[in-house]
Design a protein around this motif. Sequence first.
Motif, PDB file in Angstrom:
ATOM      1  N   GLU A  98      -0.315  -8.416 -21.810  1.00  0.00           N
ATOM      2  CA  GLU A  98       0.194  -9.758 -21.538  1.00  0.00           C
ATOM      3  C   GLU A  98       1.624  -9.692 -21.002  1.00  0.00           C
ATOM      4  OE1 GLU A  98      -0.134 -11.930 -25.151  1.00  0.00           O
ATOM      5  OE2 GLU A  98      -2.314 -12.161 -25.038  1.00  0.00           O
ATOM      6  N   ILE A  99       2.436  -8.837 -21.623  1.00  0.00           N
ATOM      7  CA  ILE A  99       3.815  -8.677 -21.167  1.00  0.00           C
ATOM      8  C   ILE A  99       3.844  -8.030 -19.789  1.00  0.00           C
ATOM      9  CG2 ILE A  99       6.040  -7.589 -21.671  1.00  0.00           C
ATOM     10  CD1 ILE A  99       5.196  -7.644 -24.644  1.00  0.00           C
ATOM     11  N   ARG A 100       3.017  -7.002 -19.609  1.00  0.00           N
ATOM     12  CA  ARG A 100       2.982  -6.301 -18.323  1.00  0.00           C
ATOM     13  C   ARG A 100       2.568  -7.231 -17.189  1.00  0.00           C
ATOM     14  NH1 ARG A 100      -0.295  -0.896 -18.117  1.00  0.00           N
ATOM     15  NH2 ARG A 100       0.344  -1.186 -15.966  1.00  0.00           N
ATOM     16  N   MET A 101       1.653  -8.153 -17.453  1.00  0.00           N
ATOM     17  CA  MET A 101       1.223  -9.075 -16.402  1.00  0.00           C
ATOM     18  C   MET A 101       2.411  -9.846 -15.839  1.00  0.00           C
ATOM     19  SD  MET A 101      -2.441 -10.861 -17.228  1.00  0.00           S
ATOM     20  CE  MET A 101      -1.967 -11.451 -18.841  1.00  0.00           C
ATOM     21  N   LEU A 102       3.258 -10.346 -16.730  1.00  0.00           N
ATOM     22  CA  LEU A 102       4.413 -11.129 -16.302  1.00  0.00           C
ATOM     23  C   LEU A 102       5.392 -10.287 -15.494  1.00  0.00           C
ATOM     24  CD1 LEU A 102       5.075 -13.087 -19.624  1.00  0.00           C
ATOM     25  CD2 LEU A 102       3.909 -13.924 -17.568  1.00  0.00           C
ATOM     26  N   LEU A 103       5.660  -9.073 -15.991  1.00  0.00           N
ATOM     27  CA  LEU A 103       6.636  -8.219 -15.320  1.00  0.00           C
ATOM     28  C   LEU A 103       6.100  -7.693 -13.988  1.00  0.00           C
ATOM     29  CD1 LEU A 103       8.000  -6.174 -18.368  1.00  0.00           C
ATOM     30  CD2 LEU A 103       9.035  -8.156 -17.242  1.00  0.00           C
ATOM     31  N   GLU A 104       4.847  -7.259 -13.966  1.00  0.00           N
ATOM     32  CA  GLU A 104       4.258  -6.730 -12.734  1.00  0.00           C
ATOM     33  C   GLU A 104       4.191  -7.811 -11.661  1.00  0.00           C
ATOM     34  OE1 GLU A 104       3.087  -3.670 -11.972  1.00  0.00           O
ATOM     35  OE2 GLU A 104       3.054  -2.626 -13.902  1.00  0.00           O
ATOM     36  N   ASP A 119       8.742   2.772   2.099  1.00  0.00           N
ATOM     37  CA  ASP A 119       8.001   2.354   0.909  1.00  0.00           C
ATOM     38  C   ASP A 119       6.512   2.210   1.217  1.00  0.00           C
ATOM     39  OD1 ASP A 119      10.303   2.167  -0.710  1.00  0.00           O
ATOM     40  OD2 ASP A 119      10.697   0.123   0.017  1.00  0.00           O
ATOM     41  N   ILE A 120       6.216   1.620   2.372  1.00  0.00           N
ATOM     42  CA  ILE A 120       4.819   1.415   2.768  1.00  0.00           C
ATOM     43  C   ILE A 120       4.133   2.753   2.997  1.00  0.00           C
ATOM     44  CG2 ILE A 120       3.313   0.468   4.566  1.00  0.00           C
ATOM     45  CD1 ILE A 120       5.463  -1.721   4.976  1.00  0.00           C
ATOM     46  N   GLU A 121       4.807   3.668   3.656  1.00  0.00           N
ATOM     47  CA  GLU A 121       4.228   4.992   3.914  1.00  0.00           C
ATOM     48  C   GLU A 121       3.974   5.747   2.615  1.00  0.00           C
ATOM     49  OE1 GLU A 121       6.853   7.003   6.553  1.00  0.00           O
ATOM     50  OE2 GLU A 121       6.528   5.602   8.218  1.00  0.00           O
ATOM     51  N   ALA A 122       4.894   5.643   1.671  1.00  0.00           N
ATOM     52  CA  ALA A 122       4.724   6.338   0.391  1.00  0.00           C
ATOM     53  C   ALA A 122       3.532   5.778  -0.367  1.00  0.00           C
ATOM     54  CB  ALA A 122       6.002   6.204  -0.446  1.00  0.00           C
ATOM     55  N   ALA A 123       3.397   4.459  -0.414  1.00  0.00           N
ATOM     56  CA  ALA A 123       2.272   3.843  -1.115  1.00  0.00           C
ATOM     57  C   ALA A 123       0.952   4.182  -0.438  1.00  0.00           C
ATOM     58  CB  ALA A 123       2.464   2.330  -1.176  1.00  0.00           C
ATOM     59  N   ALA A 124       0.940   4.204   0.900  1.00  0.00           N
ATOM     60  CA  ALA A 124      -0.278   4.529   1.635  1.00  0.00           C
ATOM     61  C   ALA A 124      -0.730   5.955   1.342  1.00  0.00           C
ATOM     62  CB  ALA A 124      -0.054   4.346   3.132  1.00  0.00           C
ATOM     63  N   PHE A 151       1.258   5.213  -7.580  1.00  0.00           N
ATOM     64  CA  PHE A 151       1.024   4.057  -6.712  1.00  0.00           C
ATOM     65  C   PHE A 151       1.833   2.852  -7.189  1.00  0.00           C
ATOM     66  CE2 PHE A 151      -1.449   0.196  -5.671  1.00  0.00           C
ATOM     67  CZ  PHE A 151      -1.434   0.284  -4.285  1.00  0.00           C
ATOM     68  N   HIS A 152       1.743   2.560  -8.470  1.00  0.00           N
ATOM     69  CA  HIS A 152       2.481   1.414  -8.990  1.00  0.00           C
ATOM     70  C   HIS A 152       3.987   1.674  -8.994  1.00  0.00           C
ATOM     71  CE1 HIS A 152      -0.880  -1.156 -10.068  1.00  0.00           C
ATOM     72  NE2 HIS A 152      -1.519  -0.071 -10.457  1.00  0.00           N
ATOM     73  N   ASN A 193     -10.132   1.210  -7.258  1.00  0.00           N
ATOM     74  CA  ASN A 193      -9.798   1.576  -5.883  1.00  0.00           C
ATOM     75  C   ASN A 193      -9.785   0.348  -4.969  1.00  0.00           C
ATOM     76  OD1 ASN A 193      -9.305   4.332  -6.116  1.00  0.00           O
ATOM     77  ND2 ASN A 193     -11.460   4.891  -5.843  1.00  0.00           N
ATOM     78  N   GLN A 194     -10.747  -0.545  -5.163  1.00  0.00           N
ATOM     79  CA  GLN A 194     -10.788  -1.765  -4.355  1.00  0.00           C
ATOM     80  C   GLN A 194      -9.565  -2.633  -4.626  1.00  0.00           C
ATOM     81  OE1 GLN A 194     -14.519  -3.660  -5.244  1.00  0.00           O
ATOM     82  NE2 GLN A 194     -15.732  -2.210  -4.048  1.00  0.00           N
ATOM     83  N   GLU A 195      -9.202  -2.754  -5.903  1.00  0.00           N
ATOM     84  CA  GLU A 195      -8.039  -3.553  -6.260  1.00  0.00           C
ATOM     85  C   GLU A 195      -6.763  -2.951  -5.673  1.00  0.00           C
ATOM     86  OE1 GLU A 195      -8.120  -3.767 -10.510  1.00  0.00           O
ATOM     87  OE2 GLU A 195      -9.959  -4.964 -10.562  1.00  0.00           O
ATOM     88  N   HIS A 196      -6.650  -1.623  -5.741  1.00  0.00           N
ATOM     89  CA  HIS A 196      -5.473  -0.963  -5.184  1.00  0.00           C
ATOM     90  C   HIS A 196      -5.389  -1.154  -3.673  1.00  0.00           C
ATOM     91  CE1 HIS A 196      -4.914   2.025  -8.748  1.00  0.00           C
ATOM     92  NE2 HIS A 196      -4.328   0.872  -8.967  1.00  0.00           N
ATOM     93  N   ARG A 197      -6.528  -1.101  -2.997  1.00  0.00           N
ATOM     94  CA  ARG A 197      -6.538  -1.294  -1.542  1.00  0.00           C
ATOM     95  C   ARG A 197      -6.050  -2.694  -1.198  1.00  0.00           C
ATOM     96  NH1 ARG A 197      -6.105   1.312   3.071  1.00  0.00           N
ATOM     97  NH2 ARG A 197      -7.223   3.029   2.051  1.00  0.00           N
ATOM     98  N   ALA A 198      -6.507  -3.710  -1.924  1.00  0.00           N
ATOM     99  CA  ALA A 198      -6.068  -5.086  -1.665  1.00  0.00           C
ATOM    100  C   ALA A 198      -4.576  -5.242  -1.972  1.00  0.00           C
ATOM    101  CB  ALA A 198      -6.890  -6.060  -2.514  1.00  0.00           C
TER     102      ALA A 198
END
Length: 238
Positions: A98-104, A119-124, A151-152, A193-198
């Motif tokens: 619950e706490i993580r949801m708010l912070l993330e 940043d985009i290249e690193a995440a990709a 990733f996060h 994996n699908q969630e991470h892609r989105a």
Amino acid sequence: MTHAPYLQLPPQPIADAAGFPSLPDYVASRLRDAILSGDIPAEALLRQEDVGQRFGVSRPPVREALKRLEAEGLVVSRPRRGYVVAPLDPTDVEEIFEIRMLLEERAAYIAAQRRTDADIEAAAAVLIAMEDLPAGTAEGAVAFVQHNRRFHDCIHRASGRRQMAEVMVSLRNKVERYIRVGSMIANSRAQVNQEHRAIFEAFRDGDAERLAMLCRLHVHDAGARLVRGLRQKGAGPG
């Protein structure tokens, strides 16, 4: 409850400490890795003399390392027993998520506005590597969790909110050793994996509102899956 003997783990050569700023840093890092990987289970007793023998160090750096891990919520001090690996029940997991949801959600909103091409290249790169990991093996499961952290972390760094990121890491550390259980990972790999892609696509596009929403839902669903898995196993973890 019967606890696995801590000294079943192989000794670590003291030479490994050369890459760390201090002996407490070295001991804390090694213990943290062993706890998060599940090599040291919940409620396992961490006697200072045993830890010192394992790492070839005296008791003072061990005491300092255990205090640091206690501050992170990974170990707790028990009267007349000393330090043990912190237990965690499904109710605690729900609260942490619950706490993580708010912070993330907040970190993601800021990250979408501040992210750079680097940043985009690193995440990709992390995303592609994670999607290519083999399924069905213990090694693949551990690697998947490691890549998930990276990733996060890419999004957290892009937000520029250092204090917020430190809190999120601390919360994540408290539950990660349970997320590493193979069945909890294997049953959700495709969905994650699908969630991470989105999430990545919203991050790449700088869509702050969408990224914030997706990260909140991602954390919520991860917490729900973990709680279900823990409750199906019986009276919680440990």
